[in-house]
Design an enzyme around this catalytic site. Structure first.
Site, PDB file in Angstrom:
ATOM      1  NE  ARG A   1     -78.510 110.949 -68.799  1.00 40.26           N
ATOM      2  CZ  ARG A   1     -77.796 109.900 -69.202  1.00 40.26           C
ATOM      3  NH1 ARG A   1     -78.374 108.976 -69.975  1.00 40.26           N
ATOM      4  NH2 ARG A   1     -76.536 109.760 -68.864  1.00 40.26           N
TER       5      ARG A   1
ATOM      6  CE  LYS B   1     -76.465 113.914 -70.085  1.00 38.51           C
ATOM      7  NZ  LYS B   1     -75.551 114.527 -69.104  1.00 38.51           N
TER       8      LYS B   1
ATOM      9  CG  HIS C   1     -80.808 114.050 -62.972  1.00 42.16           C
ATOM     10  ND1 HIS C   1     -80.700 113.427 -64.195  1.00 42.16           N
ATOM     11  CD2 HIS C   1     -79.563 114.015 -62.428  1.00 42.16           C
ATOM     12  CE1 HIS C   1     -79.451 113.041 -64.393  1.00 42.16           C
ATOM     13  NE2 HIS C   1     -78.735 113.388 -63.330  1.00 42.16           N
TER      14      HIS C   1
ATOM     15  NE  ARG D   1     -79.351 109.477 -64.734  1.00 40.59           N
ATOM     16  CZ  ARG D   1     -78.930 108.567 -65.601  1.00 40.59           C
ATOM     17  NH1 ARG D   1     -79.727 107.582 -65.941  1.00 40.59           N
ATOM     18  NH2 ARG D   1     -77.728 108.641 -66.124  1.00 40.59           N
TER      19      ARG D   1
ATOM     20  CG  HIS E   1     -73.033 107.578 -65.414  1.00 35.90           C
ATOM     21  ND1 HIS E   1     -73.015 107.455 -64.034  1.00 35.90           N
ATOM     22  CD2 HIS E   1     -74.002 108.489 -65.686  1.00 35.90           C
ATOM     23  CE1 HIS E   1     -73.948 108.244 -63.514  1.00 35.90           C
ATOM     24  NE2 HIS E   1     -74.547 108.871 -64.493  1.00 35.90           N
TER      25      HIS E   1
ATOM     26  CE1 TYR F   1     -76.190 109.235 -57.772  1.00 37.53           C
ATOM     27  CE2 TYR F   1     -74.902 108.293 -59.545  1.00 37.53           C
ATOM     28  CZ  TYR F   1     -75.864 109.167 -59.106  1.00 37.53           C
ATOM     29  OH  TYR F   1     -76.496 109.992 -59.991  1.00 37.53           O
TER      30      TYR F   1
END
Length: 303
Positions: free
Chosen positions: A157, A181, A249, A252, A275, A284
């Site tokens: 990120r 995150k 992003h 990514r 994630h 994806y």
């Protein structure tokens, strides 16, 4: 936003210190609470008491908001209000959470945009091409090249990239310790090309590479901000004659899609991206399947 909202400051402190959410989430959640209180005031139902709110009032609020704001924004606001009421219950301020179990309109899940492998190569070559053409300074060219290689090679990120220090990177192993995150750390392989790019950048400009120094910086050592990286990406997209709506992003997205296209395990990609839920990564696979179906449609005689 109303001037004073009871418990809001304490809720914000709770988000920052205990839940450790991002500044972006704090802004969204506090705005959601302010917007809700404003609606209560306009409806004549606000008496500095969150306990007066009932599910029927919430439904009226959601119907009215649904006419004014996008579905995704509405979902974000409800997440913030649900978290706020959860906090109020924990503090004994209210007995029930009126936002629990509310029905929201379904969100459309557009497939993420990404660059093809050929387009990605064009973009990665852009900084040094501009330098050779005399359109970009030497330091900026090698730094921008490193930025693009780390975003794509590590699937980082942009906030993770900006926070990366030399102490977080092991060039010998070709990995970086990344703060993601929720302040969760993970190890990211960077790949040999990105790792070599980092070594070249340090050696070429004789950087001190103190462990606390930021990897991505200006000539004076000052760290770069996400907005600056977004801006320089636009420059290199234009130079490579690629779509200008690409963002850091979306690089990514390109990383994840290309990994899966080349046979990477879905759970490995989930871990690489940081994630929390596998469902976030599964989008994806939809991209890869969509590309396979398009290839079949274009080439198969029965398509």
């Amino acid at each position: 936003m109303p001037e004073h909202i009871p418990y809001l400051e304490a809720f914000i402190a709770h988000l920052r210190l205990e839940r450790r959410v991002s500044d972006y989430t704090v802004r969204n959640y506090s705005a959601a609470v302010g917007n809700f209180v404003k609606w209560l005031e306009a409806a004549g139902k606000w008496k500095d008491d969150f306990g007066v709110v009932r599910p029927v009032m919430v439904r009226s609020f959601l119907v009215e908001q649904g006419r004014r704001i996008a579905r995704r924004t509405l979902h974000n606001h409800v997440s913030g209000l649900r978290a706020f009421y959860r906090y109020l219950r924990e503090q004994g301020v209210v007995e029930a959470n009126p936002f629990t179990g509310v029905t929201l309109p379904k969100l459309e899940k557009p497939l993420p945009k990404f660059l093809s492998e050929a387009q990605m190569t064009q973009l990665l070559n852009a900084p040094l091409t501009l330098w050779k053409d005399g359109k970009l300074g030497e330091f900026e060219a090698f730094r921008d090249s490193l930025i693009l290689e780390l975003l794509y090679g590590g699937g980082l990120r942009v906030s993770e990239l900006c926070g990366l220090t030399h102490g977080d990177v092991d060039p010998g192993q070709g990995v970086a310790r990344v703060m993601g995150k929720g302040r969760k750390q993970r190890l990211c392989p960077l790949g040999p090309v990105a790792t070599q790019c980092l070594k070249t950048f340090i050696r070429r400009f004789e950087l001190s590479a103190d462990l606390k120094d930021f990897v991505i910086c200006h000539r004076n050592g000052k760290p770069m901000q996400p907005r600056e990286i977004q801006k320089l990406l636009k420059k290199h997209l234009a130079a490579a004659e690629l779509p200008l709506d690409m963002t850091p992003h979306k690089l990514r997205h390109s990383f994840a899609t290309h990994m899966l296209d080349h046979g990477a395990d879905l759970r490995a990609v989930q871990e690489l991206l940081g994630h929390a839920n596998l469902s976030t990564t599964q989008v994806y696979t939809h991209v890869s399947v969509a590309r396979l179906k398009e290839a079949h449609k274009q080439a198969h005689p029965r398509a």
